[in-house]
Scaffold this motif. Sequence first.
Motif, PDB file in Angstrom:
ATOM      1  N   UNK A  95      28.331  96.490 -53.416  1.00 15.16           N
ATOM      2  CA  UNK A  95      27.469  97.315 -54.252  1.00 15.16           C
ATOM      3  C   UNK A  95      26.304  97.895 -53.485  1.00 15.16           C
ATOM      4  N   UNK A  96      25.300  98.322 -54.240  1.00 11.36           N
ATOM      5  CA  UNK A  96      24.102  98.947 -53.686  1.00 11.36           C
ATOM      6  C   UNK A  96      22.876  98.170 -54.135  1.00 11.36           C
ATOM      7  N   UNK A  97      21.806  98.254 -53.348  1.00  9.53           N
ATOM      8  CA  UNK A  97      20.542  97.594 -53.686  1.00  9.53           C
ATOM      9  C   UNK A  97      19.473  98.661 -53.885  1.00  9.53           C
ATOM     10  N   UNK A  98      18.747  98.536 -54.996  1.00 13.26           N
ATOM     11  CA  UNK A  98      17.675  99.465 -55.351  1.00 13.26           C
ATOM     12  C   UNK A  98      16.369  98.725 -55.538  1.00 13.26           C
ATOM     13  N   UNK A  99      15.283  99.389 -55.192  1.00 14.99           N
ATOM     14  CA  UNK A  99      13.942  98.936 -55.575  1.00 14.99           C
ATOM     15  C   UNK A  99      13.702  99.521 -56.959  1.00 14.99           C
ATOM     16  N   UNK A 100      13.427  98.646 -57.926  1.00 10.31           N
ATOM     17  CA  UNK A 100      13.301  99.061 -59.323  1.00 10.31           C
ATOM     18  C   UNK A 100      11.830  99.062 -59.737  1.00 10.31           C
TER      19      UNK A 100
END
Length: 128
Positions: A55-60
């Motif tokens: 998957x992908x990693x995001x700063x939320x």
Amino acid sequence: MKLFVYGTLLRGESNHHVLEGATLLFEGIKIQAKMYDTNIGYPAIELEEGSTIVGEVYEIQEYIWSSLDALEGYTGNPLTDMYSKEIVKVETNEGLIEVIVYTICDVSMKSVLIPSGNWIEYRSSLIR
């Protein structure tokens, strides 16, 4: 906080718009989990050693979490929620980081195992 996404929140997928304002940090990240097709248009995962999903990693940003929780059916009640939030460590090219991932609460959603652990590849194989 950082979020690991693996299904309809991925870039190009149907719910990616919910992440508007979030920052993509890493793609092609793997965690130890099993992925299932729920047969209702999105996947679900359960954390499990020996199986890998991508998957992908995001700063939320803080204001995005309420929309994410609503989308994932998360209220904090494991008896009624569709998903729970787990904190896992993932390896990136910048080292080990902690991320939140939504995992399955409702085991009836575990319809079809996706052995590849890759939602986009799996969906592409169904379209052919």
